[in-house]
Design a protein around this motif. Sequence first.
Motif, PDB file in Angstrom:
ATOM      1  N   ARG A  17      -3.594  68.875  69.882  1.00  0.00           N
ATOM      2  CA  ARG A  17      -3.338  67.573  70.476  1.00  0.00           C
ATOM      3  C   ARG A  17      -2.990  66.593  69.367  1.00  0.00           C
ATOM      4  O   ARG A  17      -3.603  66.599  68.303  1.00  0.00           O
ATOM      5  N   ILE A  49       6.708  62.519  68.973  1.00  0.00           N
ATOM      6  CA  ILE A  49       5.688  62.951  69.936  1.00  0.00           C
ATOM      7  C   ILE A  49       4.567  61.915  69.929  1.00  0.00           C
ATOM      8  O   ILE A  49       4.063  61.543  68.868  1.00  0.00           O
ATOM      9  N   VAL A  53      -0.528  64.005  73.254  1.00  0.00           N
ATOM     10  CA  VAL A  53       0.365  65.029  73.811  1.00  0.00           C
ATOM     11  C   VAL A  53      -0.080  66.396  73.278  1.00  0.00           C
ATOM     12  O   VAL A  53      -0.387  66.548  72.100  1.00  0.00           O
ATOM     13  N   ARG A  54      -0.118  67.376  74.164  1.00  0.00           N
ATOM     14  CA  ARG A  54      -0.478  68.740  73.745  1.00  0.00           C
ATOM     15  C   ARG A  54       0.720  69.396  73.068  1.00  0.00           C
ATOM     16  O   ARG A  54       1.853  69.253  73.527  1.00  0.00           O
ATOM     17  N   SER A  70       6.180  69.927  71.401  1.00  0.00           N
ATOM     18  CA  SER A  70       5.424  69.594  72.603  1.00  0.00           C
ATOM     19  C   SER A  70       5.340  70.800  73.519  1.00  0.00           C
ATOM     20  O   SER A  70       6.299  71.566  73.640  1.00  0.00           O
ATOM     21  N   THR A  73       5.273  70.258  80.126  1.00  0.00           N
ATOM     22  CA  THR A  73       4.304  69.622  81.035  1.00  0.00           C
ATOM     23  C   THR A  73       4.355  70.195  82.416  1.00  0.00           C
ATOM     24  O   THR A  73       5.238  70.852  82.815  1.00  0.00           O
TER      25      THR A  73
END
Length: 73
Positions: A17, A49, A53-54, A70, A73
Motif C-alpha cells: 500500500r 499513484i 492505493v494497493r 497499481s 480495482t
Amino acid sequence: MRAADESARSPVGATGRVTVPIPPDGPGEVLVAVRGGSESYTAWSSSPIGRDVRVVVVDSVSARTVVVESLPT
C-alpha cells in the motif's frame, strides 16, 4: 545457495500500500508485506499513484528501493 537466499528476500511480486504518494517525477513510499511482516520501501512508478492505493512490486532497484504498479480495482 547464495542466489536462493537473495531471491527469498526479494519483494518482487509482493503486494503493498502506498503510504507517501508517488509523483510522476520522483519517489514515494510503500509498505509491503514481506517475510512475515511489513517493510517500507522507497517506490518509483511509471505513473503517479496516490496514498492508500494497493500496489504490486514489479522490480527491485536496490535493497530499499522498488518499482511498483497499481493493482487493478
